[in-house]
Scaffold this active site. Structure first.
Site, PDB file in Angstrom:
ATOM      1  N   SER A 225       0.835  -1.194   0.000  1.00 29.02           N
ATOM      2  CA  SER A 225       0.000   0.000   0.000  1.00 29.02           C
ATOM      3  C   SER A 225       0.873   1.249   0.000  1.00 29.02           C
ATOM      4  O   SER A 225       2.049   1.215   0.377  1.00 29.02           O
ATOM      5  CB  SER A 225      -0.913   0.012   1.233  1.00 29.02           C
ATOM      6  OG  SER A 225      -0.158   0.251   2.415  1.00 29.02           O
TER       7      SER A 225
ATOM      8  N   CYS B 245      -9.367  -8.558  16.613  1.00 28.12           N
ATOM      9  CA  CYS B 245     -10.337  -7.692  15.946  1.00 28.12           C
ATOM     10  C   CYS B 245     -11.746  -7.899  16.482  1.00 28.12           C
ATOM     11  O   CYS B 245     -12.680  -7.206  16.078  1.00 28.12           O
ATOM     12  CB  CYS B 245     -10.305  -7.947  14.438  1.00 28.12           C
ATOM     13  SG  CYS B 245      -8.788  -7.392  13.657  1.00 28.12           S
TER      14      CYS B 245
ATOM     15  N   LEU C  16     -13.373  -2.007  14.880  1.00 25.10           N
ATOM     16  CA  LEU C  16     -14.372  -2.259  15.904  1.00 25.10           C
ATOM     17  C   LEU C  16     -14.165  -1.322  17.098  1.00 25.10           C
ATOM     18  O   LEU C  16     -15.132  -0.872  17.725  1.00 25.10           O
ATOM     19  CB  LEU C  16     -14.290  -3.721  16.358  1.00 25.10           C
ATOM     20  CG  LEU C  16     -15.443  -4.240  17.216  1.00 25.10           C
ATOM     21  CD1 LEU C  16     -16.767  -4.164  16.473  1.00 25.10           C
ATOM     22  CD2 LEU C  16     -15.162  -5.675  17.660  1.00 25.10           C
ATOM     23  N   ARG C  17     -12.917  -1.003  17.419  1.00 23.10           N
ATOM     24  CA  ARG C  17     -12.634  -0.060  18.511  1.00 23.10           C
ATOM     25  C   ARG C  17     -13.214   1.312  18.197  1.00 23.10           C
ATOM     26  O   ARG C  17     -13.908   1.917  19.032  1.00 23.10           O
ATOM     27  CB  ARG C  17     -11.120   0.057  18.735  1.00 23.10           C
ATOM     28  CG  ARG C  17     -10.751   1.178  19.722  1.00 23.10           C
ATOM     29  CD  ARG C  17      -9.258   1.417  19.756  1.00 23.10           C
ATOM     30  NE  ARG C  17      -8.708   1.835  18.477  1.00 23.10           N
ATOM     31  CZ  ARG C  17      -8.722   3.081  18.012  1.00 23.10           C
ATOM     32  NH1 ARG C  17      -9.288   4.051  18.706  1.00 23.10           N
ATOM     33  NH2 ARG C  17      -8.181   3.367  16.841  1.00 23.10           N
ATOM     34  N   ARG C  18     -12.937   1.835  16.992  1.00 25.14           N
ATOM     35  CA  ARG C  18     -13.456   3.158  16.638  1.00 25.14           C
ATOM     36  C   ARG C  18     -14.979   3.154  16.599  1.00 25.14           C
ATOM     37  O   ARG C  18     -15.623   4.131  16.976  1.00 25.14           O
ATOM     38  CB  ARG C  18     -12.871   3.605  15.293  1.00 25.14           C
ATOM     39  CG  ARG C  18     -11.380   3.942  15.374  1.00 25.14           C
ATOM     40  CD  ARG C  18     -10.820   4.284  14.018  1.00 25.14           C
ATOM     41  NE  ARG C  18      -9.401   4.625  14.102  1.00 25.14           N
ATOM     42  CZ  ARG C  18      -8.489   4.286  13.201  1.00 25.14           C
ATOM     43  NH1 ARG C  18      -8.848   3.604  12.127  1.00 25.14           N
ATOM     44  NH2 ARG C  18      -7.228   4.625  13.360  1.00 25.14           N
TER      45      ARG C  18
ATOM     46  N   ARG D  25     -13.559  -0.250   4.573  1.00 30.72           N
ATOM     47  CA  ARG D  25     -12.181  -0.719   4.484  1.00 30.72           C
ATOM     48  C   ARG D  25     -11.517  -0.139   3.247  1.00 30.72           C
ATOM     49  O   ARG D  25     -12.116   0.570   2.455  1.00 30.72           O
ATOM     50  CB  ARG D  25     -12.122  -2.251   4.444  1.00 30.72           C
ATOM     51  CG  ARG D  25     -12.366  -2.899   5.806  1.00 30.72           C
ATOM     52  CD  ARG D  25     -11.869  -4.332   5.824  1.00 30.72           C
ATOM     53  NE  ARG D  25     -10.438  -4.387   5.553  1.00 30.72           N
ATOM     54  CZ  ARG D  25      -9.835  -5.447   5.008  1.00 30.72           C
ATOM     55  NH1 ARG D  25     -10.530  -6.507   4.648  1.00 30.72           N
ATOM     56  NH2 ARG D  25      -8.536  -5.435   4.809  1.00 30.72           N
ATOM     57  N   GLY D  26     -10.226  -0.430   3.076  1.00 38.11           N
ATOM     58  CA  GLY D  26      -9.468   0.074   1.943  1.00 38.11           C
ATOM     59  C   GLY D  26      -8.311   0.922   2.419  1.00 38.11           C
ATOM     60  O   GLY D  26      -8.191   1.252   3.601  1.00 38.11           O
ATOM     61  N   ASN D  27      -7.419   1.257   1.498  1.00 32.75           N
ATOM     62  CA  ASN D  27      -6.287   2.101   1.869  1.00 32.75           C
ATOM     63  C   ASN D  27      -6.758   3.544   2.093  1.00 32.75           C
ATOM     64  O   ASN D  27      -7.935   3.872   1.909  1.00 32.75           O
ATOM     65  CB  ASN D  27      -5.175   2.015   0.811  1.00 32.75           C
ATOM     66  CG  ASN D  27      -5.633   2.446  -0.566  1.00 32.75           C
ATOM     67  OD1 ASN D  27      -6.442   3.355  -0.708  1.00 32.75           O
ATOM     68  ND2 ASN D  27      -5.103   1.809  -1.601  1.00 32.75           N
ATOM     69  N   VAL D  28      -5.838   4.395   2.488  1.00 35.39           N
ATOM     70  CA  VAL D  28      -6.215   5.760   2.846  1.00 35.39           C
ATOM     71  C   VAL D  28      -6.880   6.478   1.673  1.00 35.39           C
ATOM     72  O   VAL D  28      -7.925   7.124   1.830  1.00 35.39           O
ATOM     73  CB  VAL D  28      -4.978   6.544   3.339  1.00 35.39           C
ATOM     74  CG1 VAL D  28      -5.318   8.025   3.521  1.00 35.39           C
ATOM     75  CG2 VAL D  28      -4.463   5.963   4.653  1.00 35.39           C
TER      76      VAL D  28
ATOM     77  N   LYS E 101       0.219  -1.396  15.189  1.00 41.22           N
ATOM     78  CA  LYS E 101      -1.163  -1.740  15.552  1.00 41.22           C
ATOM     79  C   LYS E 101      -1.701  -2.911  14.746  1.00 41.22           C
ATOM     80  O   LYS E 101      -2.725  -3.491  15.111  1.00 41.22           O
ATOM     81  CB  LYS E 101      -2.084  -0.528  15.414  1.00 41.22           C
ATOM     82  CG  LYS E 101      -2.328  -0.021  14.012  1.00 41.22           C
ATOM     83  CD  LYS E 101      -3.170   1.247  14.053  1.00 41.22           C
ATOM     84  CE  LYS E 101      -3.439   1.807  12.670  1.00 41.22           C
ATOM     85  NZ  LYS E 101      -4.369   0.988  11.878  1.00 41.22           N
ATOM     86  N   ASP E 102      -1.006  -3.299  13.657  1.00 42.80           N
ATOM     87  CA  ASP E 102      -1.417  -4.458  12.872  1.00 42.80           C
ATOM     88  C   ASP E 102      -0.771  -5.746  13.356  1.00 42.80           C
ATOM     89  O   ASP E 102      -1.088  -6.824  12.841  1.00 42.80           O
ATOM     90  CB  ASP E 102      -1.048  -4.269  11.391  1.00 42.80           C
ATOM     91  CG  ASP E 102      -1.844  -3.167  10.716  1.00 42.80           C
ATOM     92  OD1 ASP E 102      -2.959  -2.860  11.197  1.00 42.80           O
ATOM     93  OD2 ASP E 102      -1.359  -2.606   9.714  1.00 42.80           O
TER      94      ASP E 102
ATOM     95  N   ARG F 295     -10.466   5.335   1.186  1.00 36.63           N
ATOM     96  CA  ARG F 295     -11.397   5.829   2.203  1.00 36.63           C
ATOM     97  C   ARG F 295     -11.687   7.322   2.009  1.00 36.63           C
ATOM     98  O   ARG F 295     -12.825   7.771   2.180  1.00 36.63           O
ATOM     99  CB  ARG F 295     -10.836   5.553   3.601  1.00 36.63           C
ATOM    100  CG  ARG F 295     -10.659   4.072   3.884  1.00 36.63           C
ATOM    101  CD  ARG F 295     -10.310   3.813   5.329  1.00 36.63           C
ATOM    102  NE  ARG F 295      -9.687   2.507   5.490  1.00 36.63           N
ATOM    103  CZ  ARG F 295      -9.601   1.860   6.646  1.00 36.63           C
ATOM    104  NH1 ARG F 295     -10.100   2.399   7.740  1.00 36.63           N
ATOM    105  NH2 ARG F 295      -9.005   0.687   6.717  1.00 36.63           N
TER     106      ARG F 295
ATOM    107  N   ALA G  29     -13.590   0.678   9.617  1.00 42.60           N
ATOM    108  CA  ALA G  29     -13.508  -0.778   9.659  1.00 42.60           C
ATOM    109  C   ALA G  29     -13.028  -1.255  11.018  1.00 42.60           C
ATOM    110  O   ALA G  29     -12.895  -2.450  11.248  1.00 42.60           O
ATOM    111  CB  ALA G  29     -12.549  -1.278   8.571  1.00 42.60           C
TER     112      ALA G  29
END
Length: 325
Positions: A19, A256, A145-147, A164-167, A98-99, A170, A143
């Protein structure tokens, strides 16, 4: 499978996702690794000669129409890269921290955590300045769940849509009206030169970001953990803070399917940490905060990890299955 030594023993072969954000992050670290190996970081040919970059497509990149929890979790952003590392096709991997799952495959380690970018979440919209300013029932795209859970805790009327998707993808969906607002990691926007786009930033003490957000992870084989080029990439402050945050992740068996936020910072000689977990729908929130002195300790990393684990365990004991999707 036995490791394949690099054709040039002076090389460090790097693996990363393809990405735009991953390549920006990997390119930055590629130049730092090349400099540590004695190459001119301003000379692209010299950089590529000593620290060649291999793009590896992951399952998380290929599947864009479902949440990660539906297809196996966030480890799908690291699995294929870690396989290349285990097999010796690359010598290090560069991930967004974070990933990275709480547990790593046997034989691999997080060898270095460089200085962290801004860890906050960014609020982007087609008008309103904050989440509170969105109209009743507005569509929020994420995408995470926390947010989702943190946003619904503050605004239970919102219509949260899976995005979802790259920046770039989105941002295009936001511009096209598929959502009234979206939440993204501010660090990623800054690394892409898009730091001016957010309408506002989320207070990390009010809504803690994902454990390790804003930090990069340099993953290697265990045997390579203390090679000279690795040591030069480490940031002690970031490592302590991320270690505390990931300690909570381990205690909560973070995946997740569990909305978890954690934010650590150094204050004087202490690590301060806030950990929270929520029900997926945002109706319940569980928070614990604590600190630990590090200036006089012989093993500050263990102390940081223990702090995170203890706060995470306290939340787990209190919340039970309420926080699991």
């Amino acid at each position: 499978m036995p490791s394949q030594p690099p054709a040039n023993p002076g090389q460090v072969r790097i693996g990363a996702r393809g990405s735009k954000l991953s390549l920006a992050q990997a390119g930055h670290m590629q130049r730092r690794i090349a400099a540590a190996l004695g190459a001119d970081p301003a000379d692209p040919a010299a950089v590529e000669a000593v620290a060649p970059l291999t793009v590896i497509t992951t399952t998380g990149d290929r599947v864009q129409d479902r949440r990660l929890l539906e297809i196996g979790g966030k480890g799908l952003f690291t699995k294929e890269i870690e396989e290349a590392l285990i097999e010796g096709r690359i010598d290090c991997a560069i991930h967004s921290m974070k990933d990275v799952p709480a547990e790593l495959p046997p034989g691999l380690c997080i060898a270095a955590i460089p200085e962290r970018e801004d860890p906050r979440d960014a609020f982007l919209s087609r008008g309103p300045l904050t989440l509170e300013d969105l109209s009743q029932g507005a569509k929020l795209g994420t995408a995470s769940l926390r947010r989702q859970a943190q946003s619904l805790y503050r605004r239970p009327d919102l219509d949260v849509q899976m995005l979802r998707g790259n920046v770039d993808t989105r941002l295009a969906k936001l511009a096209a009206g598929e959502a009234d607002a979206i939440l993204l990691a501010y660090a990623g926007l800054r690394r892409l030169g898009l730091g001016d786009l957010p309408k506002s930033l989320i207070d990390p003490k009010e809504a803690p970001p994902a454990p390790g957000q804003g930090a990069l992870a340099i993953e290697t084989r265990e045997a390579d953990r203390d090679l000279p080029w690795v040591a030069g990439l480490r940031c002690e402050t970031t490592t302590l803070c991320v270690t505390a945050e990931r300690g909570a992740l381990v205690a909560l068996e973070g995946s997740c399917k569990t909305p978890i936020g954690a934010h650590a910072w150094l204050e004087g000689g202490s690590i301060q940490l806030i950990v929270e977990a929520l029900s997926p729908g945002g109706s319940a929130r569980f928070r614990h905060a604590g600190d630990t002195e590090i200036s006089q300790l012989s093993d500050p990393l263990r102390s940081a990890r223990d702090l995170g684990f203890s706060l995470g365990q306290a939340i787990k004991d209190e919340a039970g299955d309420t926080i699991v999707l």
